[in-house]
Design an enzyme around this catalytic site. Sequence first.
Site, short mmCIF file in Angstrom:
data_model
loop_
_atom_site.label_atom_id
_atom_site.label_comp_id
_atom_site.label_asym_id
_atom_site.label_seq_id
_atom_site.Cartn_x
_atom_site.Cartn_y
_atom_site.Cartn_z
N SER A 1 0.80 -1.23 0.00
CA SER A 1 0.00 0.00 0.00
C SER A 1 0.83 1.28 0.00
O SER A 1 0.37 2.30 -0.46
CB SER A 1 -0.96 -0.01 1.19
N HIS B 1 -5.50 -3.13 -2.63
CA HIS B 1 -5.20 -2.16 -3.70
C HIS B 1 -5.13 -2.80 -5.08
O HIS B 1 -4.86 -2.11 -6.06
CB HIS B 1 -3.89 -1.45 -3.40
N LYS C 1 -11.66 1.04 -1.44
CA LYS C 1 -10.66 1.58 -2.37
C LYS C 1 -11.25 1.62 -3.78
O LYS C 1 -12.13 2.42 -4.03
CB LYS C 1 -9.38 0.80 -2.22
#
Length: 392
Positions: free
Chosen positions: A176, A204, A236
């Site tokens: 990340s 992610h 996200k």
Amino acid sequence: MPFDLAARLAARRAENLYRQRPLLESPQGPEVVVDGQPLLAFCSNDYLGLANHPQVIEAWRAGASRWGVGGGASHLVIGHSGPHHALEEALADLTGRPRALLFTTGYMANLGAVTALVGQGDTVLEDRLNHASLLDAGLLSGARFSRYLHNDASSLASRLEKATGNTLVVTDGVFSMDGDIADLPALARETKAKGAWLMVDDAHGFGPLGAHGGGIVEHFGLSQEDVPVLVGTLGKAFGTAGAFVAGSEELIESLIQFARPYIYTTSQPPALACATLKSLELLRSEHWRREHLQVLIRQFRQGAAQIGLQLMDSFTPIQPILIGDAGRAMRLSQMLRERGLMVTAIRPPTVPAGSARLRVTLTAAHSEAQVRRLLSALADCFAQLGAEPSHA
Ligand SMILES: *Cc1c(COP(=O)(O)O)cnc(C)c1O
């Protein structure tokens, strides 16, 4: 004075590590208003630009009309509603796994999965750059906890030699704070060879990676035997909130029985699951978002190289610029802000000491013109900072 909080806070300030929350006064997107100032932002994790998408908002609205607002109870009591169940089925389909289980946050999904799978007498091995929630989960589990060198399968292999009990190997999919991706084929090989299990947190990767947004596992074409425990978060690229664990029937049933952060919490609002069902549909079908993102990533990396910025080994939307000193990173972030741009400085302990960075993130909602604006502001700030006395 047992609680000398003032001294702790003063020390944190003195080290340039004091945190303050920027106040967002607009929806998420490239153009935001923060602390009263309009800014062009390169720091959200809304990689596909879905957090403020009209169709997702409409799905949320319709969901609230049909299902009300609150989840009302935990999943095991009477809080597991139709939209939650439908979303779990859609997430199982996205990941190609028999089942998926919805959690309220990614932090809780990680705590829940690790602590349900290993305990005293077992072993948990983690990449040393794993997300804080994974490290916390490993510590909380009570299993023997050890960290291997970043993305290093041979370092993992030597720790696997000494592992006892059920052994869980845990890694971020996309790291990340660095943007690089785990060498999953190698990690999976070592893990399987020792009869251990691999757990991947692809917070992610889902959305940007994989031909259909299925993340790092789709990117590498890995199976459930390679990665028995697959975690994704919904805050996200999905643009909403929540998280999930995908895997076998037995894994999901075990989490329902034993994962305390799943059991002892209220279910997320059902309307949120309605919104995520819509964003999932957009994430899978609108390939242009991934393609545009790749164009921007290439544009940014080429431009940054021309300026001479130190980038990391990343082809993902996370494109940090390594600075080193925390004070210098803060100063650059401030200089960018004075030019109307928002890029967050990430400092220890979020990243290792001496590796403060500007964490640039790109999204499908950005334009090439906006990336050009970022590059020219960066060139300007670095030139100016080079001419100033050191801020170390
Ligand atoms: C953001 C993040 C989490 C936490 O997810 P939340 O839903 O925000 O709690 C977990 N793991 C990684 C790698 C993350 O980046």
